[in-house]
Write a protein that holds these residues in place. Sequence first.
Motif, PDB file in Angstrom:
ATOM      1  N   THR A 119       0.088  -1.037   1.570  1.00 19.09           N
ATOM      2  CA  THR A 119       0.995  -1.871   0.782  1.00 19.09           C
ATOM      3  C   THR A 119       1.382  -3.125   1.569  1.00 19.09           C
ATOM      4  OG1 THR A 119       1.915   0.133  -0.250  1.00 19.09           O
ATOM      5  CG2 THR A 119       3.170  -1.906  -0.503  1.00 19.09           C
ATOM      6  N   SER A 122      -1.501  -5.634   1.676  1.00 16.83           N
ATOM      7  CA  SER A 122      -1.651  -6.277   0.373  1.00 16.83           C
ATOM      8  C   SER A 122      -0.581  -7.342   0.159  1.00 16.83           C
ATOM      9  CB  SER A 122      -1.573  -5.224  -0.742  1.00 16.83           C
ATOM     10  OG  SER A 122      -2.540  -4.206  -0.544  1.00 16.83           O
ATOM     11  N   MET A 127      -0.105 -10.665  -2.447  1.00 18.19           N
ATOM     12  CA  MET A 127       0.113  -9.905  -3.675  1.00 18.19           C
ATOM     13  C   MET A 127       1.604  -9.637  -3.862  1.00 18.19           C
ATOM     14  SD  MET A 127      -2.893  -7.048  -3.729  1.00 18.19           S
ATOM     15  CE  MET A 127      -4.524  -7.379  -3.052  1.00 18.19           C
ATOM     16  N   ALA A 132       0.575  -5.089  -5.498  1.00 17.67           N
ATOM     17  CA  ALA A 132       0.253  -4.243  -4.348  1.00 17.67           C
ATOM     18  C   ALA A 132       0.238  -2.764  -4.704  1.00 17.67           C
ATOM     19  CB  ALA A 132       1.261  -4.494  -3.224  1.00 17.67           C
ATOM     20  N   PRO A 135      -3.769  -1.444  -5.146  1.00 20.37           N
ATOM     21  CA  PRO A 135      -4.522  -0.959  -3.982  1.00 20.37           C
ATOM     22  C   PRO A 135      -3.859   0.249  -3.312  1.00 20.37           C
ATOM     23  CG  PRO A 135      -3.428  -3.039  -3.470  1.00 20.37           C
ATOM     24  CD  PRO A 135      -3.318  -2.841  -4.951  1.00 20.37           C
ATOM     25  N   THR A 136      -2.547   0.304  -3.347  1.00 23.64           N
ATOM     26  CA  THR A 136      -1.853   1.456  -2.762  1.00 23.64           C
ATOM     27  C   THR A 136      -2.248   2.743  -3.468  1.00 23.64           C
ATOM     28  OG1 THR A 136       0.050   0.071  -2.179  1.00 23.64           O
ATOM     29  CG2 THR A 136       0.411   2.441  -2.233  1.00 23.64           C
ATOM     30  N   ILE A 429      -8.627  -3.024  -0.941  1.00 24.00           N
ATOM     31  CA  ILE A 429      -7.688  -4.144  -0.945  1.00 24.00           C
ATOM     32  C   ILE A 429      -8.394  -5.429  -1.374  1.00 24.00           C
ATOM     33  CG2 ILE A 429      -6.171  -5.564   0.480  1.00 24.00           C
ATOM     34  CD1 ILE A 429      -5.678  -3.071   2.220  1.00 24.00           C
ATOM     35  N   CYS A 432      -8.903  -5.376  -5.170  1.00 24.01           N
ATOM     36  CA  CYS A 432      -7.657  -5.631  -5.896  1.00 24.01           C
ATOM     37  C   CYS A 432      -7.199  -7.084  -5.715  1.00 24.01           C
ATOM     38  CB  CYS A 432      -6.568  -4.665  -5.429  1.00 24.01           C
ATOM     39  SG  CYS A 432      -6.947  -2.944  -5.790  1.00 24.01           S
ATOM     40  N   TYR A 433      -7.429  -7.631  -4.528  1.00 27.08           N
ATOM     41  CA  TYR A 433      -7.046  -9.017  -4.268  1.00 27.08           C
ATOM     42  C   TYR A 433      -7.762  -9.964  -5.230  1.00 27.08           C
ATOM     43  CZ  TYR A 433      -6.733 -13.540  -1.892  1.00 27.08           C
ATOM     44  OH  TYR A 433      -6.522 -14.876  -1.606  1.00 27.08           O
TER      45      TYR A 433
END
Length: 455
Positions: A119, A122, A127, A132, A135-136, A429, A432-433
């Motif tokens: 987290t 991210s 994010m 965040a 990805p977490t 990550i 997701c980014y």
Amino acid sequence: MRRDRKQMSRGYNMRRKSVLASFPLDSWVTYGYAAVYIILCTILLLGLLRPIPYRVFDDTVSYTGASYTILHGIIDSARTPVYPLLIAFCRAIFGEVWQCNAVVWCQSIIFVISVVCVTGISRRLGMSRKEALLPTALYALFPGVYQWQFVMLTEGLTISFMVFFLWSMLIGYPGVPNLKTAIWSGVWLMLLIYLRPVSICLIPVYIIYWGWMFVKWKKNALKSVTVAGAMLILVIASLAGYKSYIKSHYGFNSLTYVSIVNNYFTAREAMVLLPRYTDNIYFRNHLDSVSKRKPYNSRGGIADENWRPDSVDIPYSAVEKAVNHAIADHPVEVLKIMPRRALRASRLSYVYMNPKSTPDKVLQVIYRFGVYTMMIILIGSLILMLIKAAPPGVWLLWLASASFTASCILGAMGEWDRLTVPVLSAVIILFCYFIVNTPFVKTPLRLGSNNRISH
């Protein structure tokens, strides 16, 4: 007195309410994070409370053996010291009968901590708190990641340590890196290398990133870059001392003899390991018998994958010398086998253990994908990073993932799903980014993202 007590009590309750009011308990994001940790802890506890919560592989025996060797002040020739020390520590505290249980408990607790750091990474990449969460959740609840916490191998610990390394590199990011970043990133780099020697590939990544920080921030980052350089010198000096010990006691130049065996199979697969490369009569006889044979068996693996030098009294130093000469003389032939290895690796699945609980069964259906998925994400991320200039933090994650993956495929003859799993955190990550930052995709996560860390 009673009135004073009432006033004090009233004041305490008001302060208590004001503290509680500072937590956004009405936000679905808060509940989302809470749900992730509740589900994760439930899954881990269901696994850890089994009569036998751990799994052992063939390599587990060598790690356990190294844990006894290292307590006598002797560095093991097969295994670097971090994981054996963890096993020895758990044995000293909980006894020999419970040492394996204690190890998987330690790995699981450390893994939960690493989820918090995912987290943090991210958020440092820009994010929002909402963004965040994605990805977490993917990192925490992906069976291909958490399943390794129940295994007596280095994978479970390396997954978390990789997160800690990336997190430490980004302390203070996107601002000027501070001394804490320089010190902790060097510490985690060293721990990763002595946990999994393939992590040496992260040294160039470390140099590139800190060089980038110096170019970007110049005098403002001079102290931290200097300390990071000192930490790198310390890491390299320790490796030189470690290899010197191995050379004087075991006769070869590698950190462990496992890397020599892996290089042997690389040279065999490329069919460049000829008898003329060795003076050892036993090794030459062995090469005479296999050098003209096709290197692959019916399953697509290396034909003589069960061969070990010590089984026929061949010193590892002789194997190392011959293999190094063969690879140095035929670099093109060695590189030609890499596409085949990459193709074989892409067919492997990160989730392959039999589920032991209902949550496992459900999540395996949801998240079942293979190494090819990671490769696609890395290639796609690179394209997006080249189209639009990416910040250094994003490049850090990509370089760490790509270098680690390439080193595993280059240096090992198989089991690439197991070997590359430590970088799944960075790949998740990255994925997701770009999901939340790609202008072509409108995601509800971007709505109301006013809690974003700016670059």
